[in-house]
Scaffold this motif. Structure first.
Motif, PDB file in Angstrom:
ATOM      1  N   ILE A 166       0.845  -1.197   0.000  1.00 43.78           N
ATOM      2  CA  ILE A 166       0.000   0.000   0.000  1.00 43.78           C
ATOM      3  C   ILE A 166       0.881   1.247   0.000  1.00 43.78           C
ATOM      4  CG2 ILE A 166      -1.621   1.358   1.385  1.00 43.78           C
ATOM      5  CD1 ILE A 166      -2.855  -1.323   2.296  1.00 43.78           C
ATOM      6  N   ALA A 167       1.907   1.241   0.839  1.00 44.27           N
ATOM      7  CA  ALA A 167       2.808   2.390   0.915  1.00 44.27           C
ATOM      8  C   ALA A 167       3.461   2.668  -0.442  1.00 44.27           C
ATOM      9  CB  ALA A 167       3.878   2.147   1.979  1.00 44.27           C
ATOM     10  N   ASN A 168       3.848   1.601  -1.149  1.00 46.83           N
ATOM     11  CA  ASN A 168       4.457   1.776  -2.470  1.00 46.83           C
ATOM     12  C   ASN A 168       3.444   2.297  -3.488  1.00 46.83           C
ATOM     13  OD1 ASN A 168       6.999   0.867  -1.660  1.00 46.83           O
ATOM     14  ND2 ASN A 168       6.501  -1.267  -2.070  1.00 46.83           N
ATOM     15  N   MET A 169       2.214   1.766  -3.419  1.00 43.80           N
ATOM     16  CA  MET A 169       1.197   2.147  -4.400  1.00 43.80           C
ATOM     17  C   MET A 169       0.783   3.602  -4.272  1.00 43.80           C
ATOM     18  SD  MET A 169      -1.234  -1.247  -4.391  1.00 43.80           S
ATOM     19  CE  MET A 169      -2.330  -0.673  -5.702  1.00 43.80           C
ATOM     20  N   VAL A 170       0.758   4.114  -3.055  1.00 43.33           N
ATOM     21  CA  VAL A 170       0.312   5.507  -2.849  1.00 43.33           C
ATOM     22  C   VAL A 170       1.498   6.468  -2.750  1.00 43.33           C
ATOM     23  CG1 VAL A 170      -1.778   4.693  -1.679  1.00 43.33           C
ATOM     24  CG2 VAL A 170       0.232   5.326  -0.310  1.00 43.33           C
TER      25      VAL A 170
ATOM     26  N   CYS B 115       4.642   9.399  19.315  1.00 45.35           N
ATOM     27  CA  CYS B 115       4.704   8.658  18.052  1.00 45.35           C
ATOM     28  C   CYS B 115       3.922   9.377  16.954  1.00 45.35           C
ATOM     29  CB  CYS B 115       4.151   7.243  18.265  1.00 45.35           C
ATOM     30  SG  CYS B 115       4.059   6.248  16.765  1.00 45.35           S
ATOM     31  N   LEU B 116       2.719   9.823  17.260  1.00 46.51           N
ATOM     32  CA  LEU B 116       1.876  10.479  16.257  1.00 46.51           C
ATOM     33  C   LEU B 116       2.463  11.818  15.820  1.00 46.51           C
ATOM     34  CD1 LEU B 116      -1.730   9.735  17.581  1.00 46.51           C
ATOM     35  CD2 LEU B 116      -0.315   8.401  16.004  1.00 46.51           C
ATOM     36  N   LEU B 117       3.083  12.528  16.738  1.00 49.24           N
ATOM     37  CA  LEU B 117       3.678  13.821  16.396  1.00 49.24           C
ATOM     38  C   LEU B 117       4.904  13.665  15.494  1.00 49.24           C
ATOM     39  CD1 LEU B 117       3.368  15.628  19.841  1.00 49.24           C
ATOM     40  CD2 LEU B 117       2.211  16.287  17.712  1.00 49.24           C
ATOM     41  N   GLU B 118       5.503  12.493  15.489  1.00 53.84           N
ATOM     42  CA  GLU B 118       6.669  12.245  14.634  1.00 53.84           C
ATOM     43  C   GLU B 118       6.287  11.966  13.184  1.00 53.84           C
ATOM     44  OE1 GLU B 118       8.641   8.982  16.435  1.00 53.84           O
ATOM     45  OE2 GLU B 118       9.642  10.186  17.979  1.00 53.84           O
ATOM     46  N   GLN B 119       5.011  11.650  12.937  1.00 55.98           N
ATOM     47  CA  GLN B 119       4.595  11.278  11.585  1.00 55.98           C
ATOM     48  C   GLN B 119       4.557  12.497  10.668  1.00 55.98           C
ATOM     49  OE1 GLN B 119       4.478   7.968  11.139  1.00 55.98           O
ATOM     50  NE2 GLN B 119       4.962   8.019  13.338  1.00 55.98           N
ATOM     51  N   LYS B 120       5.066  12.317   9.450  1.00 53.24           N
ATOM     52  CA  LYS B 120       5.084  13.397   8.465  1.00 53.24           C
ATOM     53  C   LYS B 120       3.847  13.330   7.577  1.00 53.24           C
ATOM     54  CE  LYS B 120      10.139  13.549   8.240  1.00 53.24           C
ATOM     55  NZ  LYS B 120      11.334  13.399   7.377  1.00 53.24           N
ATOM     56  N   ALA B 121       3.511  14.440   6.963  1.00 53.56           N
ATOM     57  CA  ALA B 121       2.382  14.478   6.036  1.00 53.56           C
ATOM     58  C   ALA B 121       2.630  13.492   4.897  1.00 53.56           C
ATOM     59  CB  ALA B 121       2.209  15.895   5.477  1.00 53.56           C
ATOM     60  N   GLY B 122       1.606  12.683   4.608  1.00 51.58           N
ATOM     61  CA  GLY B 122       1.721  11.723   3.514  1.00 51.58           C
ATOM     62  C   GLY B 122       2.399  10.426   3.889  1.00 51.58           C
ATOM     63  N   SER B 123       2.731  10.250   5.162  1.00 45.23           N
ATOM     64  CA  SER B 123       3.398   9.018   5.590  1.00 45.23           C
ATOM     65  C   SER B 123       2.370   7.968   5.992  1.00 45.23           C
ATOM     66  CB  SER B 123       4.338   9.295   6.760  1.00 45.23           C
ATOM     67  OG  SER B 123       3.602   9.687   7.912  1.00 45.23           O
ATOM     68  N   ILE B 124       2.850   6.749   6.156  1.00 46.98           N
ATOM     69  CA  ILE B 124       2.006   5.650   6.641  1.00 46.98           C
ATOM     70  C   ILE B 124       2.594   5.125   7.943  1.00 46.98           C
ATOM     71  CG2 ILE B 124       1.366   3.241   6.242  1.00 46.98           C
ATOM     72  CD1 ILE B 124       0.797   3.869   3.390  1.00 46.98           C
ATOM     73  N   LEU B 125       1.750   5.048   8.963  1.00 46.72           N
ATOM     74  CA  LEU B 125       2.134   4.458  10.239  1.00 46.72           C
ATOM     75  C   LEU B 125       1.489   3.084  10.333  1.00 46.72           C
ATOM     76  CD1 LEU B 125       3.328   4.424  13.097  1.00 46.72           C
ATOM     77  CD2 LEU B 125       1.287   5.653  13.881  1.00 46.72           C
TER      78      LEU B 125
ATOM     79  N   THR C 295       5.298   9.147   1.773  1.00 43.27           N
ATOM     80  CA  THR C 295       6.565   9.840   2.044  1.00 43.27           C
ATOM     81  C   THR C 295       7.451   9.015   2.964  1.00 43.27           C
ATOM     82  OG1 THR C 295       5.517  11.043   3.876  1.00 43.27           O
ATOM     83  CG2 THR C 295       5.561  12.128   1.709  1.00 43.27           C
ATOM     84  N   GLU C 296       6.827   8.258   3.876  1.00 46.39           N
ATOM     85  CA  GLU C 296       7.561   7.368   4.773  1.00 46.39           C
ATOM     86  C   GLU C 296       6.673   6.178   5.107  1.00 46.39           C
ATOM     87  OE1 GLU C 296       8.682   9.344   8.352  1.00 46.39           O
ATOM     88  OE2 GLU C 296      10.394  10.391   7.475  1.00 46.39           O
TER      89      GLU C 296
END
Length: 322
Positions: free
Chosen positions: A63-67, A89-99, A70-71
């Motif tokens: 999924i991360a590869n298909m979309v 943890c949530l504050l470390e996530q960048k826009a467009g990333s997948i957690l 960013t991380e």
């Protein structure tokens, strides 16, 4: 087979390359297409449910590869012990990333509450001593939750998941095809009979088939061979104590104990020198009941089925590996 390569090096990086899990693949493709039309990354949160080793982590990476995320960040739920850990943890996530939050069954109720509040409001709430809670915005990222035990997530958390992907065990034919594709990607020379034999012992789980294939490759290399033969495969099964049903030595002992008659869980655990919880949740629930080798009678005693008795008798004779 010029040099040993790790099986993970040949994992598919697109959902279109994955074998099996047809419903999951179709759901993911549909969600990706819809998200692209709407200018979003992917449905969030998404819940992945199913047995271990059946492709949840691999699907998350696809999924991360298909979309074009960013991380792609993987976090074990057990590491988020408090709402404060979750907020960090949530504050470390960048826009467009997948957690990818793996083993989500390890989240406490308090952390689950904080998580679905953060998902709803796109904020985390930080409390410091002597001051009122402070709201901090979090970036628009995609949350993927994975668990083998859906019941451990509370209703509020489950109901907030916009997409639920349910993974199932694979057929023997699918496992054989997965093994062939992986061996071809790694440029391994393998006798064709090895694939069917490995799939038969795979218990519906690609991870187990690939582990057995990798162990057979190790045996072949130790023998100085460039081809994995059936002899290498048989030797590997003996080394690993894997019988033709895919049972390990502990599971084989379990069946042979039941040859002497029905047993209660506590007696089985005592004879196996294992905790009752391990016997019930790992040995029985993982495969023996699903495979139809054992069942429970009206008194909850464990008994062999006809197929289970036949296989246990073969094991008692030192057979059951071919």
């Amino acid at each position: 087979m010029n040099s040993p390569k790790d099986l993970s090096a040949a994992e598919p990086d697109s959902i279109y390359q994955m074998i099996g899990q047809t419903q999951v693949r179709n759901q993911v493709i549909n969600a990706v297409d819809a998200s692209q039309q709407d200018g979003r990354i992917f449905e969030s949160p998404t819940l992945m449910v199913g047995p271990g080793g059946c492709g949840k982590t691999q699907t998350a990476r696809c999924i991360a590869n298909m979309v074009a995320a960013t991380e792609f960040n993987t976090v074990l739920a057990q590491s988020l012990k408090t709402p404060g850990d979750l907020s960090a943890c949530l504050l470390e996530q960048k826009a467009g990333s997948i957690l990818f939050l793996d083993e989500a069954s390890g989240l406490s109720d308090a952390v689950q509450l904080a998580l679905y509040l953060a998902v709803d409001q796109r904020k985390v709430f930080i409390t410091t001593k002597g001051s009122s809670p402070m709201a901090l915005d979090i970036e628009p990222f995609v949350l993927l939750l994975a668990t083998t035990h859906e019941f451990t997530l509370n209703d509020s958390m489950r109901q907030r998941c916009r997409l639920i992907l349910r993974f199932t065990h694979y057929s023997t034919e699918e496992l054989e095809l997965i093994a062939k594709h992986r061996a071809a990607a790694l440029e391994w020379s393998v006798d064709q009979d090895v694939f069917a034999a490995a799939a038969q012992r795979g218990r519906g789980t690609p991870r187990l088939v690939l582990r057995l294939l990798n162990a057979s490759q190790r045996t072949a290399r130790a023998d100085g061979s460039s081809t994995i033969s059936m002899d290498h495969f048989r030797k590997t099964c003996v080394l690993e104590s894997i019988d033709r049903e895919g049972l390990d030595s502990t599971e084989q002992r379990y069946l042979q104990i039941l040859l002497h008659g029905p047993h209660r869980l506590n007696m089985l655990a005592a004879k196996l020198s294992l905790p009752t919880r391990t016997v019930e949740r790992v040995i029985e629930s993982d495969y023996l009941i699903r495979s139809g080798l054992i069942e429970k009678d009206e008194q909850s005693r464990r008994v062999l089925t006809t197929e289970g008795r036949r296989h246990a008798q073969l094991l008692a004779k030192g057979e059951g590996y071919e």
